[in-house]
Design an enzyme around this catalytic site. Structure first.
Site, PDB file in Angstrom:
ATOM      1  N   ILE A 183      32.852  41.294  40.783  1.00  0.00           N
ATOM      2  CA  ILE A 183      31.703  41.861  41.492  1.00  0.00           C
ATOM      3  C   ILE A 183      32.013  43.262  42.004  1.00  0.00           C
ATOM      4  CG2 ILE A 183      30.745  39.618  42.138  1.00  0.00           C
ATOM      5  CD1 ILE A 183      31.924  39.936  44.909  1.00  0.00           C
ATOM      6  N   GLN A 194      35.185  44.116  42.968  1.00  0.00           N
ATOM      7  CA  GLN A 194      36.408  44.085  43.772  1.00  0.00           C
ATOM      8  C   GLN A 194      37.659  44.260  42.917  1.00  0.00           C
ATOM      9  OE1 GLN A 194      35.274  41.579  42.093  1.00  0.00           O
ATOM     10  NE2 GLN A 194      35.764  39.585  42.981  1.00  0.00           N
ATOM     11  N   GLY A 195      37.518  44.049  41.606  1.00  0.00           N
ATOM     12  CA  GLY A 195      38.680  44.209  40.738  1.00  0.00           C
ATOM     13  C   GLY A 195      39.373  42.909  40.394  1.00  0.00           C
ATOM     14  N   ALA A 226      34.334  34.383  50.054  1.00  0.00           N
ATOM     15  CA  ALA A 226      35.393  34.036  51.001  1.00  0.00           C
ATOM     16  C   ALA A 226      36.704  34.782  50.746  1.00  0.00           C
ATOM     17  CB  ALA A 226      35.634  32.511  51.003  1.00  0.00           C
ATOM     18  N   SER A 227      36.666  35.863  49.991  1.00  0.00           N
ATOM     19  CA  SER A 227      37.891  36.621  49.678  1.00  0.00           C
ATOM     20  C   SER A 227      38.938  35.690  49.087  1.00  0.00           C
ATOM     21  CB  SER A 227      38.460  37.289  50.934  1.00  0.00           C
ATOM     22  OG  SER A 227      37.472  37.979  51.639  1.00  0.00           O
ATOM     23  N   ARG A 228      38.490  34.736  48.269  1.00  0.00           N
ATOM     24  CA  ARG A 228      39.432  33.693  47.882  1.00  0.00           C
ATOM     25  C   ARG A 228      39.968  33.838  46.470  1.00  0.00           C
ATOM     26  NH1 ARG A 228      36.500  30.192  44.853  1.00  0.00           N
ATOM     27  NH2 ARG A 228      37.890  28.409  44.969  1.00  0.00           N
ATOM     28  N   ALA A 272      50.216  36.650  48.311  1.00  0.00           N
ATOM     29  CA  ALA A 272      48.977  37.404  48.529  1.00  0.00           C
ATOM     30  C   ALA A 272      47.923  36.606  49.285  1.00  0.00           C
ATOM     31  CB  ALA A 272      48.401  37.857  47.184  1.00  0.00           C
ATOM     32  N   GLY A 308      38.863  41.076  50.628  1.00  0.00           N
ATOM     33  CA  GLY A 308      37.526  41.563  50.274  1.00  0.00           C
ATOM     34  C   GLY A 308      36.602  41.760  51.463  1.00  0.00           C
ATOM     35  N   GLU A 309      36.554  40.777  52.350  1.00  0.00           N
ATOM     36  CA  GLU A 309      35.573  40.844  53.432  1.00  0.00           C
ATOM     37  C   GLU A 309      36.089  41.534  54.683  1.00  0.00           C
ATOM     38  OE1 GLU A 309      33.676  36.566  53.551  1.00  0.00           O
ATOM     39  OE2 GLU A 309      35.777  36.530  53.002  1.00  0.00           O
TER      40      GLU A 309
END
Ligand code: FES
Ligand code: FES
Lengths: 297, 162, 784
Positions: C489, C491-492, C531-533, C736, C740-741
């Protein structure tokens, strides 16, 4: 209720007349259901929003007699064809030299790519109280050349606006160009615009100020000011001009004049700002604009 | 609904297009010519995702009628690559990391190309000013601006390496 | 190799590789959903929407619309009785019986072109009887408010969401830790505060678009701009009573999501319409205006806080009451309320905590996931109140934070033990970047100057068992395709997954392909891209899949060379033996296997590595106390700081310096991490100074870019300093965590604290527009 806009433009027919007469004839025969098309930047937005549901035709007047001209004459001044976009206008050497305030205001409108379509005449014809370019045109003493099959005429800008979105234009009228006389010698100007973010917005308030030496008034300098977004029509503050007939422009008189500007406006509350804030910003920006003139003088 | 037949040059190719009177240039490019690189983000002249070059100057293609482009020359993002080489603005924005979701990118690239055409050595403020009409929700603009600064230094197209 | 043990990063992990998708994106070749051609048979849909915030539908007459030439079908809520929803199943695809927000779908038309569909909408007549509406969540939670969902008790809901039957409270999440009421007595200072954080929109530049086609065999294909093809498959299958395997969701690149393309939002509409015109693809694209006022929003929050510390400045107690303006449906919002609850202390240790987080139905647009999932709103309250308390104690705000912020080993509010975190370093870095503590004079008498800082924490908010899976397959030339179900989306994600796969396999990054579109028929399962998951969860799955493929290659080579696997490695695309110093290229064995001696048969075969990951260690929390062993998988933490000036003549803010520092565990691609921090920070800044959905009686007054301003290139702070901290995470690939959020979470609060420092004023809430600041300064006598 919240606005419901079309996915694209609603249906209409596109008319490309060969002459002004033909265009005017068509527009008067189809009064209420047709509009002249210049850059379209305002018309398209309104059509998409569902305004002018009765519209059936857009009549493209770009390229018709005189609408493309951009000329400067030492005697008569500047002629800006109705179809001349803002970027062309603001980069025209004679405009930069003789009408720098006009170039300045054009560059504050929306974004560069929109200014390749948007026109000053269109900005005027929309009669939006928020038009950025209108104040400068008023202070330059602008006159519109209007074509109609019934005959051509001129309309002075200072009597052109009737209400929000309303002007003296009648069906069949086509503004072909804007005429700005040679500015008074030594005229300087400043446009200050308050955006919600830093640029590209519709003005919360816009203050256009200009001054020039004038031996006919006791103070020796005429100062004029026009305001955007604070009254039903673009507003020239006559109280400022009157005040500076007697008073010289100084850091003290600037304060009083700023108050006069504030007292003369009648803003409303809308999504862009409250009346209270707008009034106060007229005062503060008027002060800044007049101070800028003072520094330039 | 009237359909007009127009002729125009798009990315160097001469095209004959049948376009309904009320269609925008954006619709015409995407739906008649299959040039879907140009994006629709608002259809209202505000987001800049639809920016294309019309007769050498950038415009919001959602704010121009297709039929108004009879005889015009148009360049879209698809026209920036020449002979398999990236335009310097493309190469520099790739290098700077100025692309995330990529939806604003076609419009940004056209605005950038146009800026460098009229002003080969822009200042940072001039770059920002040229981007006012291109909304990007992902990048925060920093890397786009950096990319355009770099592009101004490259004057040669760049071979696509992949 | 076990992941948690790998300290040394294999190339290209940890390197700033160029994005995989960038060439297609700069050449206009990248395909987004709206770019897919469907040919002349495509039908175009438009939706008739409610003009009322709350009303009974008395009658819908669409006979005229149906009769319009070119119209193929008209549908209404009568056609679709089943509800749909991600957590709380409370939403009808089209309103039935009553409408609950302005913009709610009431009917829809599919026609041969959009113009005809648009005209047909005007021919649909709907009669309504307006009902009393609820626009304030505090009122909505009270017994006086009219019930917006009288049937709530019957809705399906997972066992960790607690609707309160007979009220408008769709979820009530509680924390009861220690004894807050008695704790106030130990406090040397107590402060109370209340803030309002208004509704904002996500504003991806790509509007929502979806195309659906049902075939006569009962299968559905849905093409959508989607963060969640699998969740969509699941929810749509359930709502339409078909098998998940018969629903195929195809999701090309997404032009910005930020949460609004998660779950099922508008995608169910074309699916419903298409179900009545089998065999025809039906396309629905939201206009920008619809994007603003009909789409899921970031819900507004009313937050009331009471916070106290002892004489040494140690935090003692927190009482936090949150009223979330859930909107007309809380199918997604109930879990934001839950996240708000289990994170409700912010990144601080408090021995005593009393939290009520209430999700309240209102007649506003539907609340959904938005980058941060409730955390920006929560931290806007917490972080300002921390400053208030520090001030009251006369302690420097940075020192106060360093002393009280959460540290590894702390028992946090849910009873979970905090893992190691670099929050302290984040605070120090951010403070240093803006020269915290150094006196800064305004640049002119017309300006006021101030500095502010705020912290954040956030855990992935998801069901406890949200899973990921991946496959690794070879091509004949030794290149590798990684199949996965998480979305790119912007973000890479695809790039980072390729780096991980290359790193594990021992092949060059350039040899790995990760490409969309995602396709639920062929892509491995992924819960949602939220959720930056992904870096963490999908990363674990990709690493497992790559490891599986690597093991197969090594087993094959070991067998072939008659050596031990322990002596073999894969380096730069070649299997090598450290012992015999033999080598062979993976391209020779990835598909075709290897011949036995003298070609007496073959061994091996096409290598397919498969991997999956699901956290197995998250526990439910007790309804009464919110306590449990492990509420979440882990926390990403960070800090932001501002040095600003405020213009006394206009109220405008000018940012002189800003700084971000986040602990990402391990940066798999440092430049992509920075890009997330930069972009998220500007999104947060934009929401702090410009953005608000102006809702009047439920109607949005500014549903366009003209009046909903977002930051442009000229609006961004001049200087933004970014620091990446790396304190590795035990359950993340190479340590890691997601990022993202998080970069937009502390922004509003950090700016609010800087504004306070400059003016001594605390505003009720963002956006901190020039107008609000100017008038507040005026009323306080700071300006004339
Ligand atoms: S689509 Fe043309 S400006 Fe947004
Ligand atoms: S990269 Fe996503 S909008 Fe610019």
């Amino acid at each position: 209720m919240a606005r419901e806009a079309h996915p694209a433009l609603p249906e209409f027919d596109y008319i490309k007349p060969k002459t002004l007469a033909e265009a005017s004839q068509f527009l008067s025969e189809h009064a209420g259901e047709s509009r002249p098309l210049l850059g379209g930047t305002d018309i398209f937005v309104r059509l998409r929003d569902g305004a002018w549901k009765e519209n059936k035709f857009l009549v493209d007047v770009k390229g018709l007699d005189g609408t493309d001209v951009l000329t400067f004459d030492e005697q008569t001044g500047l002629t800006v064809g109705a179809a001349v976009c803002m970027n062309r206008l603001s980069s025209f050497p004679a405009v930069k030299e003789h009408y720098p305030l006009l170039a300045e205001v054009c560059d504050t409108v929306a974004a560069y790519q929109l200014r390749n379509r948007a026109t000053v005449v269109g900005n005027i014809c929309n009669a939006s109280p928020a038009g950025d370019t209108v104040g400068a045109c008023l202070l330059y003493g602008g006159i519109l050349n209007v074509f109609n099959v019934g005959g051509t005429r001129q309309e002075a800008l200072n009597t052109f606006f009737v209400g929000p979105g309303k002007s003296v234009l009648k069906p069949g009228d086509i503004v072909t160009s804007l005429q700005l006389p040679i500015p008074p010698k030594g005229m300087i100007g400043k446009y200050l615009k308050l955006n919600r973010n830093n640029r590209g917005d519709l003005a919360i308030v816009g203050v256009t100020a200009a001054a020039y030496p004038n031996q006919d008034v006791p103070s020796g300098v005429t100062v004029r000011m026009a305001l955007a977004s604070v009254a039903p029509t673009p507003l020239v503050v006559s109280a400022i001009e009157d005040y500076f007939k007697q008073e010289k422009l100084t850091s003290d008189t600037v304060q009083t004049a700023a108050q006069l500007a504030m007292d003369s406006c009648k803003p409303i509350d809308d999504v862009r700002g409250t009346a209270r804030y707008r009034s106060l910003m007229v005062r503060n920006l008027a002060k800044q604009a007049l101070t800028a003139l003072l520094e330039k003088m | 609904m009237t359909i007009h037949t127009i002729t125009c040059t798009v990315n160097g190719e001469s095209e004959v297009v049948e376009v309904p009177a009320h269609w925008t240039l954006l619709q015409m490019l995407r739906e008649k010519l299959g040039l879907t690189g140009t994006k629709n983000g608002c259809a209202g002249g505000e987001c800049g995702a639809c920016t294309v070059m019309l007769n050498g100057a950038p415009v919001n293609s959602c704010m121009v009628l297709g039929v108004e482009c009879d005889g015009a020359t148009i360049v879209t993002v698809e026209g920036l690559v020449k002979d398999g080489q990236l335009d310097p603005v493309q190469a520099a924005i790739v290098e700077a990391g100025g692309v995330q979701c990529g939806f604003c990118t076609p419009g940004v690239l056209i605005s950038a190309r146009s800026l460098l055409d009229r002003n080969p050595n822009p200042t940072e403020d001039e770059i920002k000013e040229a981007l006012v009409g291109n909304l990007c929700r992902c990048t925060g603009y920093v890397r786009i601006i950096d990319g355009i600064k770099e592009a101004a230094k490259l004057n040669e197209p760049v071979v696509i390496k992949e | 190799m076990t992941l948690a043990e790998t300290k040394k990063l294999p190339s290209p992990v940890g390197e700033s590789k160029t994005r995989l998708d960038v060439i297609e994106k700069v050449t206009g070749a990248a395909v987004y959903t709206d770019d897919i051609p469907f040919g002349p048979g495509l039908l175009h849909a438009r939706v008739k929407r409610s003009p009322h915030a709350h009303a009974k539908i008395l009658k819908i007459d669409y006979s005229k619309a149906e009769a319009l030439p070119g119209v193929k079908v008209v549908v209404t809520g009568e056609d679709f009785p089943k509800r749909i929803g991600l957590y709380l199943v409370d939403k009808h695809i089209f309103a039935r019986d009553r409408v609950r927000f302005i913009g709610e779908p009431v009917a829809a038309v599919a026609a041969i072109n959009a113009d005809i569909a648009e005209k047909a909408l005007d021919l649909i007549e709907v009669e309504y009887e307006p009902l009393e509406a609820v626009f304030d969540p505090v009122y909505g939670a009270s017994p006086e408010a009219p019930l917006l969902h009288p049937d709530m008790a019957d809705y399906d809901v997972p066992n960790y969401i607690f609707p309160q039957a007979g009220t408008n409270i769709a979820n009530h999440f509680k924390i009861r830790k220690g004894d807050v009421e008695r704790a106030w007595e130990q406090c040397a200072a107590v402060v109370e505060s209340e803030f309002y954080i208004p509704h904002v929109q996500h504003v991806p530049i790509e509007p929502h678009v979806a195309v659906a086609r049902w075939d006569d065999d009962g299968t559905l294909t849905l093409w959508a701009a989607s963060q969640s093809p699998f969740a969509q498959r699941n929810l749509i299958a359930k709502s339409f009573g078909v098998s998940q395997s018969d629903v195929r969701v195809i999701a090309p690149l997404v032009g910005g999501g930020f949460g609004c393309k998660a779950g099922v939002t508008m995608e169910a509409l074309p699916v419903a319409i298409a179900s009545k015109v089998k065999g025809r693809a039906v396309k629905l694209t939201l206009t920008r205006e619809e994007e603003f006022f009909t789409n899921f929003v970031r819900q507004a929050l009313v937050i009331k806080l009471k916070m106290g510390c002892d004489a040494d400045g140690n935090l003692v107690a927190l009482k936090n009451t949150m009223y979330w303006d859930g909107g007309a449906s809380t199918e997604y919002g109930v879990n934001i309320t839950r996240a708000g609850g289990y994170n409700s202390t912010g990144p601080y240790f408090f021995p005593n905590v009393h939290t009520d987080s209430l999700c309240v139905y209102t007649n506003h647009p539907i609340g959904g996931a938005y980058r941060g999932f409730g955390m920006s709103e929560l931290h806007t309250g917490i972080e300002q109140t921390i400053d208030m308390l520090a001030e009251k104690m006369g302690i420097d705000a940075v020192d106060f934070r360093l002393k009280n912020c959460v540290k590894g080993g702390d028992i946090i509010l849910t009873g979970m033990t905090m893992h190691p975190t670099g929050l302290n370093q984040c605070i120090e870095k951010a403070a240093k970047a803006i020269e915290w503590g150094k006196e800064a004079k305004p640049s002119s008498p017309n300006k006021l100057r101030g500095k502010g800082i705020a912290l954040m924490w956030k855990a992935p908010s998801m069901p406890p068992n949200a899973g990921s899976s991946a496959e690794v397959k070879f091509s004949e030339d030794g290149t590798v395709t990684v199949s996965l179900g998480g979305q790119e989306i912007g973000q890479g994600a695809f790039t980072v997954m390729a780096q991980m796969a290359a790193g594990v396999l021992g092949i060059p990054y350039e040899s790995v392909r990760v490409r969309g579109p995602l396709d639920t028929r062929y892509s491995p399962y992924e819960w949602q891209t939220v959720a930056s998951r992904l870096t963490w969860s999908m990363g674990n799955a990709v690493v497992a899949a790559a490891q599986d493929a690597r093991d197969q290659l090594l087993d094959l080579a070991a067998d072939h060379w008659d050596e031990e696997v322990e002596d073999l490695d894969i380096v730069n695309g070649k299997v090598i033996s450290y012992k015999s110093e033999q080598e062979m290229s993976v391209k020779d064995i990835g598909i075709y296997g290897l011949p036995n001696e003298n070609f007496e048969g073959w061994k091996g075969g096409p290598i397919v590595g498969r991997g999956s990951f699901m956290p197995t260690y998250v526990t439910n929390l007790d309804f009464e106390t919110g306590q449990g062993d492990r509420a979440v998988v882990h926390y990403t933490t960070g800090a932001q700081a501002f040095d600003i000036e405020i213009d006394k003549e206009t109220g405008r803010i000018e940012v002189l310096k800003s700084a971000s520092a986040f602990d990402v565990g391990r940066a798999i691609n440092p430049e992509l991490v920075r890009a997330q921090i930069e972009g998220g920070f500007i999104q947060g800044y934009s929401s702090a100074v410009y953005e608000q959905m102006l809702l009047k009686e439920g109607a949005m007054l500014n549903p366009s870019f003209v009046d909903y301003r977002i930051a442009t290139a000229v609006d961004i702070p001049i200087e933004h300093h970014v620091d990446i901290i790396e304190v590795p995470q035990d359950d993340g690939p190479w340590g890691a965590r997601g990022i993202g959020e998080h970069p937009m979470v502390p922004t509003i609060a950090a700016l609010a604290n800087a504004i306070y420092d400059a003016t001594g004023l605390r505003l009720e809430g963002p956006p901190f527009t020039a107008e609000k600041l100017y008038l507040a300064m005026l009323d306080a006598g700071l300006v004339e």
